[in-house]
Design an enzyme around this catalytic site. Structure first.
Site, PDB file in Angstrom:
ATOM      1  N   GLU A  73      -3.590   2.255  -7.333  1.00 30.79           N
ATOM      2  CA  GLU A  73      -3.976   3.326  -6.419  1.00 30.79           C
ATOM      3  C   GLU A  73      -3.057   4.526  -6.629  1.00 30.79           C
ATOM      4  O   GLU A  73      -1.957   4.584  -6.042  1.00 30.79           O
ATOM      5  CB  GLU A  73      -3.844   2.839  -4.970  1.00 30.79           C
ATOM      6  CG  GLU A  73      -4.747   1.674  -4.644  1.00 30.79           C
ATOM      7  CD  GLU A  73      -5.181   1.711  -3.184  1.00 30.79           C
ATOM      8  OE1 GLU A  73      -6.371   1.788  -2.937  1.00 30.79           O
ATOM      9  OE2 GLU A  73      -4.302   1.714  -2.303  1.00 30.79           O
TER      10      GLU A  73
ATOM     11  N   HIS B 280       0.865  -1.197   0.000  1.00 34.20           N
ATOM     12  CA  HIS B 280       0.000   0.000   0.000  1.00 34.20           C
ATOM     13  C   HIS B 280       0.895   1.238   0.000  1.00 34.20           C
ATOM     14  O   HIS B 280       1.974   1.235   0.602  1.00 34.20           O
ATOM     15  CB  HIS B 280      -0.906  -0.014   1.239  1.00 34.20           C
ATOM     16  CG  HIS B 280      -1.950   1.047   1.202  1.00 34.20           C
ATOM     17  ND1 HIS B 280      -1.685   2.348   1.557  1.00 34.20           N
ATOM     18  CD2 HIS B 280      -3.251   1.023   0.822  1.00 34.20           C
ATOM     19  CE1 HIS B 280      -2.785   3.071   1.402  1.00 34.20           C
ATOM     20  NE2 HIS B 280      -3.750   2.286   0.951  1.00 34.20           N
TER      21      HIS B 280
HETATM   22  P1  PGA Z   1      -9.371   6.294   0.117  1.00 33.83           P
HETATM   23  O1  PGA Z   1      -8.212   5.248   0.494  1.00 33.83           O
HETATM   24  O2  PGA Z   1     -10.510   5.513  -0.482  1.00 33.83           O
HETATM   25  O3  PGA Z   1      -9.715   6.963   1.416  1.00 33.83           O
HETATM   26  O4  PGA Z   1      -8.777   7.264  -0.873  1.00 33.83           O
HETATM   27  C1  PGA Z   1      -7.841   4.240  -0.380  1.00 33.83           C
HETATM   28  C2  PGA Z   1      -6.790   3.403   0.253  1.00 33.83           C
HETATM   29  O5  PGA Z   1      -6.300   3.738   1.354  1.00 33.83           O
HETATM   30  O6  PGA Z   1      -6.422   2.369  -0.310  1.00 33.83           O
END
Ligand code: PGA
Length: 239
Positions: A155, A84
């Site tokens: 992401e 992450h």
């Molecule tokens: P968020 O977080 O949906 O608050 O942008 C996504 C994540 O932490 O993977």
């Protein structure tokens, strides 16, 4: 690092009652380590999949403060989030560590949810594809996907917790690149069978546009997953 144990338990009950009525939808939660074992019977009862938010690449040893994949499995997890952006950026995990974690997860039978994503300056310098390609190459170096499945989450770092979402076409472009990367590095079959999730400010308001993209198979939700009223509409979308 969100929600007390009793808040998490309440949330699992609220979403669990809905999950039981959903057909053909996989719902996974990744609670903090200390909540996992306690929540396992509840998640089993509701048919919710359990994941860890991180793991170490060794099975045990002198690694104070770390949790192994084996421990996650024992606690009831079948999946684990690896790499992450908060792990990469705040806790300085590099691609070599992420590669070792990915290999270990697969070796012990946990499905890795491997996160990749570019920072804002990298996107502004038009280096998004180069960055994602480099992360995938290093993180999957020597990883055999013929025997085991993996999930990949795109992401964009600038979209996480910021309220800024990648436009559906920005997300689709990267998802297509990831799909092609899997095809070229592994096989057509692996590329088609691998779930590629989008994460970064997913909300009930943008779920339909994101899920309309052909290479977005699902979503990884942060902030909006912490409340039943925002998570349930995302979870139920299209059902
Ligand atoms: P968020 O977080 O949906 O608050 O942008 C996504 C994540 O932490 O993977």
């Amino acid at each position: 690092m969100n929600l007390s144990l009793s808040e998490a338990e309440g949330l699992v009950h609220s979403i669990g009652k809905k999950v039981q009525k959903l057909d053909g939808r996989d719902v996974l939660i990744a609670p903090p380590f200390t909540h996992i074992h306690y929540l396992t019977p509840l998640t089993k009862q509701y048919g919710i999949i359990l994941a860890g938010q991180n793991m170490h690449w060794e099975d045990q040893g002198a690694y104070t403060g770390e949790i192994s994949g084996k421990m996650l499995k024992e606690a009831g997890c079948t999946h684990v989030i690896i790499g992450h952006s908060e792990r990469r950026n705040i806790f300085k995990e590099d691609d070599e560590m992420i590669n070792q974690k990915t290999k270990k997860a697969l070796e012990i039978g946990l499905v890795p949810i491997l996160c990749v994503g570019e920072k804002l300056n990298e996107r502004e310098e038009n280096r998004t594809i180069e960055i994602i390609g480099s992360q995938l190459e290093k993180d999957l170096n020597g990883v055999d996907l013929n025997a085991h499945g993996i999930i990949i989450a795109y992401e964009p770092v600038w979209a996480i917790g910021t309220g800024k979402t990648a436009t559906p076409s920005q997300a689709q472009e990267v998802h297509k690149f990831i799909r092609d990367f899997l095809k070229n590095s592994y096989s057509q079959e692996i590329s088609e069978n691998t779930l590629i999730l989008y994460g970064g400010s997913v909300k009930p308001e943008n779920i339909s546009q994101l899920m309309a993209q052909s290479d977005i198979d699902g979503v990884l939700v942060g902030g909006a997953s912490l409340k039943a009223e925002t998570f349930i509409p995302i979870m139920e979308f299209g059902c």
